[in-house]
Structures are given as C-alpha cells and as structure tokens.
Design a protein around this motif. Structure first.
Motif, mmCIF file in Angstrom:
data_model
loop_
_atom_site.group_PDB
_atom_site.id
_atom_site.type_symbol
_atom_site.label_atom_id
_atom_site.label_comp_id
_atom_site.label_asym_id
_atom_site.label_seq_id
_atom_site.Cartn_x
_atom_site.Cartn_y
_atom_site.Cartn_z
ATOM 1 N N THR A 77 -4.916 -12.188 -1.383
ATOM 2 C CA THR A 77 -4.202 -10.819 -1.305
ATOM 3 C C THR A 77 -3.843 -10.584 -2.464
ATOM 4 O OG1 THR A 77 -1.936 -11.767 -1.331
ATOM 5 C CG2 THR A 77 -2.978 -11.642 0.864
ATOM 6 N N GLY A 104 -0.898 -15.511 -2.544
ATOM 7 C CA GLY A 104 0.246 -14.474 -2.583
ATOM 8 C C GLY A 104 0.988 -14.862 -1.166
ATOM 9 N N ARG A 122 7.736 -7.162 -8.409
ATOM 10 C CA ARG A 122 7.381 -8.423 -7.737
ATOM 11 C C ARG A 122 8.670 -9.062 -7.525
ATOM 12 N NH1 ARG A 122 2.977 -11.866 -11.241
ATOM 13 N NH2 ARG A 122 2.396 -13.393 -10.019
ATOM 14 N N PRO A 127 0.801 -1.320 0.067
ATOM 15 C CA PRO A 127 0.228 0.080 0.060
ATOM 16 C C PRO A 127 0.916 1.401 -0.150
ATOM 17 C CG PRO A 127 -0.806 -1.458 1.673
ATOM 18 C CD PRO A 127 0.455 -2.288 1.188
ATOM 19 N N GLY A 179 9.180 -12.223 1.010
ATOM 20 C CA GLY A 179 9.127 -11.819 2.291
ATOM 21 C C GLY A 179 8.967 -10.235 2.513
ATOM 22 N N ILE A 205 8.979 -3.919 -5.132
ATOM 23 C CA ILE A 205 7.737 -4.344 -4.638
ATOM 24 C C ILE A 205 6.661 -4.560 -5.805
ATOM 25 C CG2 ILE A 205 5.665 -4.060 -3.248
ATOM 26 C CD1 ILE A 205 7.357 -3.088 -0.867
ATOM 27 N N LEU A 207 -7.816 -3.324 7.393
ATOM 28 C CA LEU A 207 -7.471 -2.978 8.316
ATOM 29 C C LEU A 207 -7.434 -1.565 9.171
ATOM 30 C CD1 LEU A 207 -5.141 -3.453 10.602
ATOM 31 C CD2 LEU A 207 -3.453 -2.966 9.011
ATOM 32 N N THR A 216 -2.989 -6.982 9.573
ATOM 33 C CA THR A 216 -3.894 -7.198 8.262
ATOM 34 C C THR A 216 -4.170 -8.746 8.455
ATOM 35 O OG1 THR A 216 -2.830 -5.457 7.074
ATOM 36 C CG2 THR A 216 -4.258 -7.039 5.816
ATOM 37 N N ILE A 241 -0.269 -20.668 -2.017
ATOM 38 C CA ILE A 241 -0.309 -20.331 -3.520
ATOM 39 C C ILE A 241 0.602 -19.466 -3.703
ATOM 40 C CG2 ILE A 241 -1.418 -20.056 -5.647
ATOM 41 C CD1 ILE A 241 -2.648 -22.289 -3.639
ATOM 42 N N VAL A 254 -8.259 -9.450 0.744
ATOM 43 C CA VAL A 254 -7.375 -8.712 1.554
ATOM 44 C C VAL A 254 -7.003 -7.636 0.722
ATOM 45 C CG1 VAL A 254 -5.120 -8.844 2.526
ATOM 46 C CG2 VAL A 254 -6.822 -10.417 3.074
ATOM 47 N N VAL A 267 1.571 -5.826 8.047
ATOM 48 C CA VAL A 267 1.227 -7.204 7.274
ATOM 49 C C VAL A 267 0.566 -8.286 8.624
ATOM 50 C CG1 VAL A 267 2.754 -7.041 5.452
ATOM 51 C CG2 VAL A 267 3.579 -7.970 7.536
ATOM 52 N N GLY A 284 0.437 -12.273 2.826
ATOM 53 C CA GLY A 284 0.271 -13.690 2.679
ATOM 54 C C GLY A 284 1.135 -14.575 3.819
ATOM 55 N N LYS A 325 9.688 -18.772 -3.242
ATOM 56 C CA LYS A 325 8.434 -18.476 -2.604
ATOM 57 C C LYS A 325 7.980 -19.491 -1.595
ATOM 58 C CE LYS A 325 7.718 -14.065 -5.021
ATOM 59 N NZ LYS A 325 6.795 -13.105 -5.565
HETATM 60 N N1 LIG Z 1 -6.918 -4.986 3.575
HETATM 61 C C1 LIG Z 1 -6.061 -4.410 4.276
HETATM 62 O O1 LIG Z 1 -6.255 -3.559 4.986
HETATM 63 C C2 LIG Z 1 -4.592 -4.488 3.777
HETATM 64 C C3 LIG Z 1 -4.641 -4.895 2.440
HETATM 65 N N2 LIG Z 1 -3.383 -4.947 1.704
HETATM 66 C C4 LIG Z 1 -3.082 -5.388 0.319
HETATM 67 O O2 LIG Z 1 -2.708 -6.773 0.262
HETATM 68 C C5 LIG Z 1 -2.197 -6.971 -0.886
HETATM 69 C C6 LIG Z 1 -0.731 -7.830 -0.514
HETATM 70 O O3 LIG Z 1 0.002 -6.849 0.163
HETATM 71 P P1 LIG Z 1 1.464 -7.245 0.691
HETATM 72 O O4 LIG Z 1 1.439 -8.567 1.132
HETATM 73 O O5 LIG Z 1 2.096 -6.227 1.592
HETATM 74 O O6 LIG Z 1 2.221 -7.293 -0.954
HETATM 75 P P2 LIG Z 1 3.548 -8.161 -1.563
HETATM 76 O O7 LIG Z 1 3.992 -7.449 -2.549
HETATM 77 O O8 LIG Z 1 4.462 -8.346 -0.272
HETATM 78 O O9 LIG Z 1 2.938 -9.443 -1.942
HETATM 79 C C7 LIG Z 1 2.009 -9.436 -2.904
HETATM 80 C C8 LIG Z 1 2.065 -10.948 -3.474
HETATM 81 O O10 LIG Z 1 0.948 -11.119 -4.645
HETATM 82 C C9 LIG Z 1 1.432 -11.836 -5.637
HETATM 83 N N3 LIG Z 1 1.270 -11.133 -6.744
HETATM 84 C C10 LIG Z 1 0.600 -11.681 -7.890
HETATM 85 N N4 LIG Z 1 0.317 -10.918 -8.867
HETATM 86 C C11 LIG Z 1 1.241 -9.843 -8.627
HETATM 87 C C12 LIG Z 1 1.507 -8.323 -9.303
HETATM 88 N N5 LIG Z 1 1.169 -8.398 -10.425
HETATM 89 N N6 LIG Z 1 2.469 -7.877 -8.797
HETATM 90 C C13 LIG Z 1 2.840 -7.882 -7.348
HETATM 91 N N7 LIG Z 1 2.594 -9.154 -6.592
HETATM 92 C C14 LIG Z 1 1.936 -9.900 -7.422
HETATM 93 C C15 LIG Z 1 2.845 -12.081 -5.543
HETATM 94 O O11 LIG Z 1 3.016 -13.379 -5.354
HETATM 95 P P3 LIG Z 1 3.118 -14.609 -6.289
HETATM 96 O O12 LIG Z 1 4.548 -14.018 -7.202
HETATM 97 O O13 LIG Z 1 3.630 -15.839 -5.628
HETATM 98 O O14 LIG Z 1 1.985 -14.477 -6.944
HETATM 99 C C16 LIG Z 1 3.454 -11.286 -4.275
HETATM 100 O O15 LIG Z 1 4.102 -12.228 -3.401
HETATM 101 C C17 LIG Z 1 -1.967 -5.391 -1.540
HETATM 102 O O16 LIG Z 1 -2.895 -5.595 -2.564
HETATM 103 C C18 LIG Z 1 -2.128 -4.555 -0.559
HETATM 104 O O17 LIG Z 1 -2.504 -3.501 -1.023
HETATM 105 C C19 LIG Z 1 -2.010 -4.575 2.600
HETATM 106 C C20 LIG Z 1 -2.087 -4.282 3.503
HETATM 107 C C21 LIG Z 1 -3.349 -3.835 4.234
#
Ligand SMILES: NC(=O)C1=CN([C@@H]2O[C@H](COP(=O)(O)OP(=O)(O)OC[C@H]3O[C@@H](n4cnc5c(N)ncnc54)[C@H](OP(=O)(O)O)[C@@H]3O)[C@@H](O)[C@H]2O)C=CC1
Ligand SMILES: C/C=C/C(=O)SCCNC(=O)CCNC(=O)[C@H](O)C(C)(C)COP(=O)(O)OP(=O)(O)OC[C@H]1O[C@@H](n2cnc3c(N)ncnc32)[C@H](O)[C@@H]1OP(=O)(O)O
Length: 336
Positions: A223, A147, A322, A42, A326, A319, A272, A126, A170, A245, A123, A153, A176
């Motif tokens: 996520t 994610g 991608r 975010p 962690g 970020i 959150l 959330t 997943i 999420v 994280v 995740g 990962k």
């Molecule tokens: N509900 C709430 O209050 C909150 C929501 N969030 C949201 O949760 C989501 C995840 O946040 P966070 O865990 O910090 O993010 P991260 O960047 O740490 O992880 C996101 C994961 O999503 C997967 N992914 C799939 N497609 C994409 C893409 N196109 N670009 C980037 N990542 C992708 C990746 O896993 P893989 O490569 O294995 O697919 C990656 O590990 C975000 O959308 C964030 O905005 C965050 C905090 C609070």
C-alpha cells in the motif's frame, strides 16, 4: 442538505461545509440519510486534484457513507425507505444526504454501526480485491502487508488472517505494531529507515526470513509504493506475487525486470473502482463476507477517531501528515 462543495482543487484543505439543494433520486438511484463518513487516503488526493480521475468542479467529494435509505428512484428493487445501508460512491459522500447507484449500496447488518461500516467500506473492499481476488490468498500462505496499520493495510491483514494465511505486517512505530498484532498478524516488524538500500537489506534479512526459513513470502500486499515496493520484491520466494494497492509514500515505483525474471515473480494491480464495473458480483460477495466478519466480531473496522462534521478537512490533513493509526470517521449529525 449540508455538504462540502469542492469549488477548486488544491491545498490548503480548507473547504467549509455549506447548505446545498436537497438531491432527489433518479432511476436506479438511492437517497441515503448519511450518518457517518469514512475518510480515506484517496479522498485526500481527490480534494487536492492529485487523484487519477479529476471530475470538473464544483462537486461534493467523498467515497464512503452509512445510514438509512430515505427514498428510492424508479427501478430500484433491492432497497426500500428505512433500510440500514452502507455505500461506496465515486463522489458525494461528504454530505448528510447522498445519492448512490443501487449497485454501490449494501445492506448493513444491525450489529455493524454506521461509524464502523463507513470506516470499513473502501478499505475492506480494496483489501478483498487485493488479497482474495487478485492474489488468491489461501490457508497457509505467507503474506506480507506494507502500511499494515493503515486503512487498507489493517483490512488486508485481517482478511488474509481470516483466510488462514500467516501474515507479517510492516509498520513505522510500536503503536502501529500493536494494532497490526491485534488485527491477527503473526508478527509486526517496525522498520523506520525507508531509504532504498537499508530497506532492501531489512527486507532480505528480516522480512524474507520472518517465518523461520529462507523460502520467502508467497504474497506481498503493498500500500506504500516507492522504496517499499522495491524492497517488497526482496521478500518474495519463487513464483511470489506482489500486489500493487497504492502509493501512500507519494512515490510511484518501477520494477526491475531482471529480478522478476530470475525469481519467476508476478506483479499485479488491484484497482477497486474497476472491479465495480468489471467484477461486481465477485466484489459484492466479498462485501457480504467482510460485513459478516465485522458483525460476528471476527474483524474490526479499527476506527480510532470519530470527528464532528466541521473537522472533516482536518481529518484529511491528518491522513496526509501520517498522524493516523487505523481509520478516521466523521459523523454528520444526521440521525434516522
Ligand atoms: N487500489 C485501490 O483501489 C485503492 C488504493 N488505495 C491506496 O492505498 C494506499 C493506502 O491507503 P490507506 O490505507 O487508506 O492509507 P492510510 O493513510 O490509512 O495508510 C497508509 C500507510 O502508509 C504508510 N506510509 C508510508 N509512507 C507514508 C507517507 N509518506 N505518507 C503517508 N503514509 C505513509 C503509513 O504507515 P507507516 O507509518 O507504518 O509506514 C500509513 O499507515 C493509498 O495510496 C491509497 O491511495 C486506497 C483505496 C483503494
Ligand atoms: C479507489 C481508490 C484507488 C486509489 O487510491 S489508487 C492510488 C491513488 N492514486 C494515486 O496515488 C495517484 C498517483 N499518481 C498518478 O498515478 C499520476 O500522477 C496521475 C495518474 C495522477 C497523473 O498521471 P500522468 O501525469 O499522466 O502520469 P503518467 O505516469 O504519465 O500516467 C500513467 C498512466 O496512467 C494512465 N492513467 C492516468 N489516469 C488514469 C485513469 N484514471 N484510469 C486509468 N489509467 C489512467 C495514463 O493513461 C498513463 O498512461 P499513458 O499516458 O501511457 O496512457
């Protein structure tokens, strides 16, 4: 103080840190000497103006910080200068001094470093909202996390596993998958084709049956959004719950109502920030719980890189690209 003042929204993420006036705590506020900043997806949305709230610039962005209390404003009861803390603010964390309202500041156990605490803050909170408050996960539940090696995740995998759930994560790569297994998942499934039909088929064939029968999952914590959300519904058994999420894929999905009806499913959100306003006591219970898990070594912040302060914007770009497994944390260079 030294901080990142966002003067205009949008890419490229090239804002530079600069000297800014030192803040003073007002009533109910705490001034923190900020040693470490957790970087979150975010945050990357916020600096581009793509987050759902857009404060008027100029402002200092950033949510997660950890360090030591420098001063407290009138009316602050629970903290004093010198206390070790971790905090989650709406903005202002991308600086070496941070003002936080008292209800967003938490005592940091001595065994939890500023780097781990700042990396875990948003994280794990959330994940707690999604797993415990919204989905109500309990021992024996079957839980799918998408994610699963991302910040939220991996925290969701660990909290669900600590509650006694059987977790399947997943992910998109073996690196990962390894992190997800270390986080306590029974299985980490690598699924790389994210097009709608192949992903749905993979969820029906592999994820729904991951526990050895066709009963399906009790809970999906999503996520990623986009096609992953659509596929996630296919992993659920009768009366399953899917918790929305976020949308790390960048795509906001829609649920097909016939599928919800025929399978008696529930789709729910896990916001959150709203829980800070509407369910603060429950959230603070959760924060104390997961901080104790970190202190006892029963959960890990999974910080995979610690960046210097001047690399903060590059961290946000990583970020978005991608590249991160962690959590990324930035050290400000400030020391108590
Ligand atoms: N509900 C709430 O209050 C909150 C929501 N969030 C949201 O949760 C989501 C995840 O946040 P966070 O865990 O910090 O993010 P991260 O960047 O740490 O992880 C996101 C994961 O999503 C997967 N992914 C799939 N497609 C994409 C893409 N196109 N670009 C980037 N990542 C992708 C990746 O896993 P893989 O490569 O294995 O697919 C990656 O590990 C975000 O959308 C964030 O905005 C965050 C905090 C609070
Ligand atoms: C703590 C961390 C939390 C997170 O990380 S959450 C996930 C991160 N956020 C995202 O990924 C943003 C994804 N993008 C979007 O959701 C949208 O692209 C925007 C909200 C940024 C822009 O929205 P618009 O162009 O207006 O799109 P719309 O799809 O028509 O709006 C959907 C509904 O969402 C409501 N809404 C918008 N902002 C907020 C807000 N800040 N708080 C509560 N609700 C909000 C509106 O009301 C609207 O519905 P109404 O128009 O029918 O009223």
């Amino acid at each position: 103080m030294h901080g990142y003042l966002l003067e205009t929204y949008g890419p490229p993420l090239s804002h530079a840190a600069k000297d800014l006036p030192d803040p003073q705590p007002g009533p109910g506020e705490i001034l923190i000497l900020n040693e470490a900043i957790g970087l979150n997806y975010p945050d990357a949305l916020m600096v581009q103006g793509k987050y759902q709230k857009r404060p008027e610039p100029p402002f200092v962005p950033g949510r997660d910080c950890a360090g030591t209390v420098l001063a407290v404003g009138d009316g602050v009861k629970g903290f004093a200068p010198g206390d070790k803390v971790v905090a989650q603010v709406f903005s202002g964390a991308f600086a070496d001094r941070v003002l936080a309202p008292e209800n967003r500041v938490f005592a940091r156990p001595a065994a939890v470093s500023p780097v781990d605490a700042a990396g875990a803050m948003t994280v794990f909170n959330t994940a707690y909202v999604a797993v415990a408050i919204r989905a109500g996960v309990k021992a024996g539940d079957r839980v799918v996390v998408t994610g699963a090696a991302g910040g939220v995740g991996a925290a969701a995998v660990q909290l669900a596993a600590n509650l006694g759930a059987h977790v399947v994560g997943i992910v998109s790569s073996e690196e990962k998958a390894e992190l997800v297994r270390r986080s306590g998942a029974q299985q980490a499934l690598i699924i790389t084709d994210r097009a709608e039909e192949p992903l749905k088929n993979a969820f029906k064939a592999q994820v729904r049956t991951a526990w050895g029968d066709d009963r399906g999952a009790d809970v999906v914590i999503d996520t990623v959004g986009g096609t992953m959300f659509q596929a996630g519904l296919r992993a659920l058994g009768f009366a399953g719950r899917l918790v929305v999420v976020g949308f790390a894929s960048g795509e906001i999905p829609a649920a097909k109502a016939n599928y919800l009806l025929y399978n008696n499913l529930t789709v729910m959100g896990a916001p959150l920030d709203i829980h800070f306003d509407e369910a603060l006591d429950r959230l603070r219970e959760g924060t104390a719980w997961w901080l104790s898990l970190l202190a006892e070594g029963k959960a890990r912040a999974n910080v995979t890189a610690v960046l210097p302060f001047d690399r903060l914007m590059q961290g946000l770009q990583d970020i978005l690209d991608r590249k991160v497994t962690g959590k990324l944390v930035v050290e400000t260079g400030a020391r108590a």
